[in-house]
Design a protein around this motif. Structure first.
Motif, PDB file in Angstrom:
ATOM      1  N   TYR A 186     -41.183   5.019  21.785  1.00 42.15           N
ATOM      2  CA  TYR A 186     -40.970   4.917  20.339  1.00 42.15           C
ATOM      3  C   TYR A 186     -42.111   4.127  19.699  1.00 42.15           C
ATOM      4  O   TYR A 186     -42.605   4.493  18.626  1.00 42.15           O
ATOM      5  N   THR A 191     -45.158   6.183  19.245  1.00 45.25           N
ATOM      6  CA  THR A 191     -45.043   7.068  18.081  1.00 45.25           C
ATOM      7  C   THR A 191     -45.457   6.343  16.806  1.00 45.25           C
ATOM      8  O   THR A 191     -46.159   6.899  15.953  1.00 45.25           O
ATOM      9  N   LEU A 243     -34.609  10.994  19.243  1.00 43.80           N
ATOM     10  CA  LEU A 243     -35.560  11.738  18.425  1.00 43.80           C
ATOM     11  C   LEU A 243     -35.416  13.250  18.529  1.00 43.80           C
ATOM     12  O   LEU A 243     -36.129  13.985  17.826  1.00 43.80           O
ATOM     13  N   ASP A 244     -34.524  13.722  19.374  1.00 44.35           N
ATOM     14  CA  ASP A 244     -34.246  15.150  19.389  1.00 44.35           C
ATOM     15  C   ASP A 244     -33.172  15.534  18.379  1.00 44.35           C
ATOM     16  O   ASP A 244     -32.747  16.692  18.325  1.00 44.35           O
ATOM     17  N   GLU A 293     -31.821  15.538  14.205  1.00 43.40           N
ATOM     18  CA  GLU A 293     -32.361  15.568  12.850  1.00 43.40           C
ATOM     19  C   GLU A 293     -32.259  14.208  12.173  1.00 43.40           C
ATOM     20  O   GLU A 293     -33.183  13.773  11.474  1.00 43.40           O
ATOM     21  N   GLN A 306     -35.018  11.891  13.206  1.00 47.79           N
ATOM     22  CA  GLN A 306     -36.284  12.318  12.628  1.00 47.79           C
ATOM     23  C   GLN A 306     -36.362  11.951  11.146  1.00 47.79           C
ATOM     24  O   GLN A 306     -37.421  11.574  10.652  1.00 47.79           O
ATOM     25  N   LEU A 331     -37.120   8.259  11.066  1.00 49.57           N
ATOM     26  CA  LEU A 331     -38.508   8.018  11.472  1.00 49.57           C
ATOM     27  C   LEU A 331     -39.463   8.302  10.320  1.00 49.57           C
ATOM     28  O   LEU A 331     -40.374   7.504  10.047  1.00 49.57           O
ATOM     29  N   ALA A 332     -39.258   9.411   9.629  1.00 48.28           N
ATOM     30  CA  ALA A 332     -40.128   9.751   8.499  1.00 48.28           C
ATOM     31  C   ALA A 332     -40.009   8.715   7.385  1.00 48.28           C
ATOM     32  O   ALA A 332     -41.021   8.307   6.793  1.00 48.28           O
TER      33      ALA A 332
END
Length: 290
Positions: free
Chosen positions: A49, A52, A250-251, A253, A256, A259-260
């Motif tokens: 993580y 990333t 992270l798999d 939605e 994600q 994260l964004a």
């Protein structure tokens, strides 16, 4: 990546440093404090993580800290403060920008991160806790809190009795006091009572099925009451159930989406032109593929 840099004399005082490969100039620092109910967890568990985040133009520091029940509150808070002092004092050697710091944490680490923010921004808080102020308020540009506990009065406010027992056991181990809720010396543990208008810009998230959900909601309300506008990623009950630490899956939605939002928050708070450049490069590569 640099592993196990020593930031202090105690055996647990080690940290990892994950840097972006594409950038040679000093980068903003994201110090992320791992969770584990104050009795477990490790910095190594989250390396992927952190990579990333680092790939977007940040240096991520991942400190180890001493765990309960062998070590009690506020030992981890003091150690994280020393980690910050080490990073600030060695910023040039480590190629960090000491003027652009964001503190982050998950679960128990989110509580420690929130306390760091209070040390920096709340007058008298450092004296009450007995931990020095670890950096200047002007250098702390943001705070990221995921799925943490922030209010002792909510120790009984959980979805099931079994969860309540686990939470109380971890707080007993961390505080070293069986009747921790009655101990006035632990009052500063409840961050919700010690926020001020000087608290740094804050991003808070929690899953809709997390037993600690009420803590994040109460902290967001406390920040709003003092005139701040915390950014929140909360999920309505109608969505699929999202449990504790959902943001690392992270798999999914939901992870994600967070994260964004987190990367956008980091870029905005640190004014990170490198992150914006890397984002544009990534968009260009995606367009070339299509």
């Amino acid at each position: 990546m640099q592993r196990d840099l020593r930031y202090g004399p105690e055996s647990d005082m080690l940290l990892d440093l994950i840097r972006p490969e594409e950038i040679q100039d000093p980068t903003p620092l994201v110090l992320w404090i791992h969770g584990g109910a104050f009795v477990g967890g490790s910095k190594e568990e989250l390396t992927g993580y952190f990579q990333t985040i680092a790939a977007e133009g940040y240096t991520v520091a991942a400190p180890r800290y001493s765990l309960a029940p062998k070590h009690h509150y506020p030992t981890p808070l003091r150690q994280i403060g020393q980690a910050l002092a080490f990073l600030q004092g060695n910023a040039s050697r480590l190629n960090l920008d000491p003027e652009r710091v964001v503190i982050a944490g998950d679960s128990a680490g989110a509580h420690i991160a929130a306390q760091i923010a209070a040390l920096v921004s709340t007058p008298g808080y450092a004296q009450r806790v007995g931990v020095p102020v670890p950096l200047d308020r002007g250098r702390l540009l943001g705070l990221i809190l995921a799925c943490g506990p922030y209010d002792l009065s909510l120790a009984d406010d959980t979805s099931t009795p079994a969860v309540a027992v686990l939470i109380k056991a971890s707080l007993w181990a961390y505080s070293g006091r069986r009747r921790f809720m009655d101990d006035a010396s632990l009052a500063p543990w409840s961050i919700t009572d010690f926020v001020t208008p000087e608290f740094p810009p804050t991003l808070i998230t929690v899953g809709n099925s997390d037993p600690l959900r009420a803590h994040s909601e109460r902290l967001a309300a406390a920040l709003t009451e003092v005139g701040l506008k915390p950014e929140t990623v909360f999920w309505p009950d109608a969505d699929p159930p999202l449990g504790h630490e959902y943001q690392f899956l992270l798999d999914t939605e939901a992870a994600q989406v967070f994260l964004a939002r987190m990367l956008a928050f980091l870029a905005e708070q640190t004014h990170n032109a490198d992150a914006q450049l890397l984002s544009r490069m990534g968009d260009s590569e995606e367009q070339e593929k299509t």
